[in-house]
Scaffold this motif. Structure first.
Motif, mmCIF file in Angstrom:
data_model
loop_
_atom_site.group_PDB
_atom_site.id
_atom_site.type_symbol
_atom_site.label_atom_id
_atom_site.label_comp_id
_atom_site.label_asym_id
_atom_site.label_seq_id
_atom_site.Cartn_x
_atom_site.Cartn_y
_atom_site.Cartn_z
ATOM 1 N N ILE A 1 0.824 -1.197 0.000
ATOM 2 C CA ILE A 1 0.000 0.000 0.000
ATOM 3 C C ILE A 1 0.871 1.264 0.000
ATOM 4 O O ILE A 1 0.589 2.191 -0.740
ATOM 5 N N ASN A 2 1.914 1.301 0.848
ATOM 6 C CA ASN A 2 2.753 2.498 0.900
ATOM 7 C C ASN A 2 3.499 2.731 -0.409
ATOM 8 O O ASN A 2 3.725 3.874 -0.785
ATOM 9 N N ARG A 3 3.863 1.678 -1.101
ATOM 10 C CA ARG A 3 4.546 1.854 -2.388
ATOM 11 C C ARG A 3 3.598 2.471 -3.412
ATOM 12 O O ARG A 3 4.004 3.313 -4.212
ATOM 13 N N ILE A 4 2.350 2.085 -3.374
ATOM 14 C CA ILE A 4 1.357 2.694 -4.273
ATOM 15 C C ILE A 4 1.168 4.166 -3.900
ATOM 16 O O ILE A 4 1.090 5.030 -4.771
ATOM 17 N N LYS A 5 1.124 4.448 -2.616
ATOM 18 C CA LYS A 5 0.985 5.839 -2.170
ATOM 19 C C LYS A 5 2.178 6.680 -2.622
ATOM 20 O O LYS A 5 2.017 7.847 -2.987
ATOM 21 N N ASN A 59 9.928 6.807 -13.149
ATOM 22 C CA ASN A 59 10.769 6.509 -14.305
ATOM 23 C C ASN A 59 9.881 6.404 -15.542
ATOM 24 O O ASN A 59 9.065 5.488 -15.653
ATOM 25 N N SER A 60 10.039 7.327 -16.465
ATOM 26 C CA SER A 60 9.218 7.304 -17.686
ATOM 27 C C SER A 60 9.536 6.104 -18.564
ATOM 28 O O SER A 60 8.754 5.755 -19.438
ATOM 29 N N ASP A 61 10.665 5.441 -18.307
ATOM 30 C CA ASP A 61 11.056 4.253 -19.067
ATOM 31 C C ASP A 61 10.954 2.980 -18.236
ATOM 32 O O ASP A 61 11.690 2.021 -18.478
ATOM 33 N N MET A 62 10.055 2.976 -17.262
ATOM 34 C CA MET A 62 9.931 1.781 -16.422
ATOM 35 C C MET A 62 9.496 0.587 -17.281
ATOM 36 O O MET A 62 8.875 0.771 -18.333
ATOM 37 N N PRO A 63 9.829 -0.633 -16.855
ATOM 38 C CA PRO A 63 9.433 -1.822 -17.619
ATOM 39 C C PRO A 63 7.924 -1.855 -17.868
ATOM 40 O O PRO A 63 7.131 -1.440 -17.022
ATOM 41 N N ASN A 64 7.547 -2.352 -19.031
ATOM 42 C CA ASN A 64 6.138 -2.365 -19.440
ATOM 43 C C ASN A 64 5.228 -3.103 -18.469
ATOM 44 O O ASN A 64 4.098 -2.665 -18.241
ATOM 45 N N ASP A 65 5.695 -4.214 -17.900
ATOM 46 C CA ASP A 65 4.830 -4.954 -16.977
ATOM 47 C C ASP A 65 4.504 -4.118 -15.741
ATOM 48 O O ASP A 65 3.375 -4.125 -15.258
ATOM 49 N N PHE A 66 5.474 -3.348 -15.246
ATOM 50 C CA PHE A 66 5.202 -2.475 -14.107
ATOM 51 C C PHE A 66 4.319 -1.307 -14.522
ATOM 52 O O PHE A 66 3.463 -0.876 -13.768
ATOM 53 N N ARG A 67 4.537 -0.787 -15.709
ATOM 54 C CA ARG A 67 3.707 0.320 -16.206
ATOM 55 C C ARG A 67 2.246 -0.102 -16.269
ATOM 56 O O ARG A 67 1.356 0.626 -15.836
ATOM 57 N N ALA A 69 0.787 -2.558 -14.600
ATOM 58 C CA ALA A 69 0.278 -2.824 -13.246
ATOM 59 C C ALA A 69 0.031 -1.511 -12.487
ATOM 60 O O ALA A 69 -0.913 -1.403 -11.708
ATOM 61 N N ALA A 70 0.878 -0.524 -12.720
ATOM 62 C CA ALA A 70 0.771 0.740 -11.987
ATOM 63 C C ALA A 70 -0.157 1.747 -12.637
ATOM 64 O O ALA A 70 -0.532 2.733 -12.016
ATOM 65 N N ALA A 71 -0.541 1.510 -13.877
ATOM 66 C CA ALA A 71 -1.345 2.480 -14.627
ATOM 67 C C ALA A 71 -2.565 3.020 -13.883
ATOM 68 O O ALA A 71 -2.804 4.222 -13.889
ATOM 69 N N PRO A 72 -3.338 2.169 -13.190
ATOM 70 C CA PRO A 72 -4.505 2.717 -12.475
ATOM 71 C C PRO A 72 -4.144 3.737 -11.394
ATOM 72 O O PRO A 72 -4.956 4.564 -11.012
ATOM 73 N N PHE A 73 -2.922 3.695 -10.915
ATOM 74 C CA PHE A 73 -2.502 4.588 -9.842
ATOM 75 C C PHE A 73 -1.751 5.806 -10.348
ATOM 76 O O PHE A 73 -1.581 6.778 -9.626
ATOM 77 N N LEU A 74 -1.282 5.734 -11.592
ATOM 78 C CA LEU A 74 -0.422 6.786 -12.116
ATOM 79 C C LEU A 74 -1.156 7.813 -12.969
ATOM 80 O O LEU A 74 -0.680 8.929 -13.120
#
Length: 75
Positions: A1-5, A59-67, A69-74
């Protein structure tokens, strides 16, 4: 949770240091630092040293799988 925050705090090209992030999240400096190190190792965050401080940003060049997964939060 804190990493998402942390990711939410850094959206929009923001750059913050560990002290600012720990204060915003109301968690310890040590815990915040550990989260930031992990996100950096996963290439989710970029790091910039400036004026004796380390600033973190998304990181604008983060790996696609993380991008994906993180898209809903970013965005």
């Amino acid at each position: 949770i804190n990493r998402i925050k942390i990711l939410k705090l850094l959206v929009g090209d923001k750059k913050m240091n560990v002290g600012d992030i720990s204060t915003a999240l109301k968690i310890s400096f040590s815990a915040t630092s550990n989260h930031l190190i992990m996100l950096q190792k996963l290439e989710v965050l970029e790091v910039e040293g400036r004026s004796g401080h380390v600033f973190y940003s998304i990181n604008s060049d983060m790996p696609n799988d993380f991008r994906k997964a993180a898209a809903p939060f970013l965005y």
